[in-house]
Scaffold this active site. Sequence first.
Site, short mmCIF file in Angstrom:
data_model
loop_
_atom_site.label_atom_id
_atom_site.label_comp_id
_atom_site.label_asym_id
_atom_site.label_seq_id
_atom_site.Cartn_x
_atom_site.Cartn_y
_atom_site.Cartn_z
NE ARG A 1 -2.14 -1.45 3.50
CZ ARG A 1 -2.50 -2.61 4.07
NH1 ARG A 1 -3.62 -3.18 3.75
NH2 ARG A 1 -1.76 -3.15 5.00
CB ILE A 2 3.30 2.67 2.44
CG1 ILE A 2 2.26 2.63 3.57
CG2 ILE A 2 4.15 3.92 2.55
CD1 ILE A 2 2.83 2.47 4.97
NE ARG B 1 7.90 -1.14 12.53
CZ ARG B 1 6.97 -0.22 12.31
NH1 ARG B 1 7.26 0.87 11.63
NH2 ARG B 1 5.74 -0.37 12.77
CD GLU C 1 12.53 3.62 15.45
OE1 GLU C 1 11.47 3.77 16.08
OE2 GLU C 1 12.59 3.58 14.21
CG HIS D 1 9.10 5.70 13.80
ND1 HIS D 1 9.46 4.42 14.14
CD2 HIS D 1 8.06 5.55 12.92
CE1 HIS D 1 8.68 3.55 13.51
NE2 HIS D 1 7.82 4.23 12.75
CB ILE D 2 7.35 12.00 12.34
CG1 ILE D 2 8.44 12.41 11.31
CG2 ILE D 2 7.74 12.38 13.75
CD1 ILE D 2 8.62 13.91 11.18
N GLY D 3 6.45 9.00 10.39
CA GLY D 3 5.78 8.66 9.12
C GLY D 3 4.29 8.90 9.15
C1 DGY Z 1 3.49 2.25 11.61
O1 DGY Z 1 2.30 2.47 11.81
O2 DGY Z 1 3.94 1.12 11.48
C2 DGY Z 1 4.36 3.45 11.50
O3 DGY Z 1 5.68 3.11 11.52
C3 DGY Z 1 3.97 4.47 12.55
O4 DGY Z 1 4.47 5.72 12.21
#
Ligand code: DGY
Length: 323
Positions: free
Chosen positions: A153-154, A234, A263, A281-283
């Site tokens: 998806r991403i 990750r 992390e 880690h602000i995706g």
């Molecule tokens: C996730 O949801 O897996 C992301 O890494 C969170 O930012």
Amino acid sequence: MKIYVTRRIPDAGIKLLEGHEVDVYEGSTPIPRKLLAEKVADADALIPLLSDQIDAELMEAAPKLKVIANYAVGYDNVDIDAATKRGIVVTNTPDVLTDATAELAWALLFAAARRIGEAERFTRAGRFSGWGPMLLLGQGIRGKTLGVIGAGRIGTRFALGSRGFEMKVFYYDQERNETLEQELGAKKVDISYLMHEADFVSIHLPLTQETKHLIDAHQLFRMKPTAVLINTSRGPIVDEKALVAALRAGKLAVAGLDVYEREPDISAEFFEMENVVLAPHIGSATHQTRGAMAELCAYAVLKVFGGEMPSNIVNREVWSKRR
Ligand code: DGY
């Protein structure tokens, strides 16, 4: 029912749980393991963060637990086999964070390619003494080759974002991605070829035993010296020590990282290097997305309580043996 939430999450989710007993850990760092084990002792549902290790030992301490609604799309922090064995449903937060994470990958790509972090530090330090023909030159983007590792998806949303930049797109995935092939003329290739050919490489894989250190010294040393590596998935997918060495040796030009191998620890070397853009880690960190993630977790909990299978269940096989 008792629900334990391991950090304050947006109210949108908490409100949906009204009528149940909701206990929220109010600390601003991960909940200590011992306290979490105490808190889950009588919990029917747990909403943990990706930084909480939810393993068999913890599940043993939670005899009433029916559902773990992980507040993340990645669920490598949860021992799925252990949950399934105990009849505990596990859910994640797919879809609602696809745009936010793909957008952050582009933000890091632009920042890395055009040296935005370095430029900002330079400007803030009062070092800007006038326009310069050789000042902070970076890499252009239009017409270059994009390598997408993981076309779920991403990864797909990220790759589709390249449309305005007329890029050639290669992707690495186990499955063929017809959307990318039809919309972008993208080609499915093996990972070594992708690392060798791409000007920009972006990682969008889940962390599994197979993907841990997939990007190791061998792969990094295949990159173009002008290449940019982006990771918003990750941290452990990239061998961080090898990345430090490859960046130092000029095997690639820049990295843009949102995630790290251990992390919240980050390799100290990165802090000394100009050719790495670091984000914490602000995706998925937009107001809309974090609210939607909270709602999705709450709905999953409520569905399990109501005897309905949530659509975002990740261990479907558990449904027949749930508690
Ligand atoms: C996730 O949801 O897996 C992301 O890494 C969170 O930012």
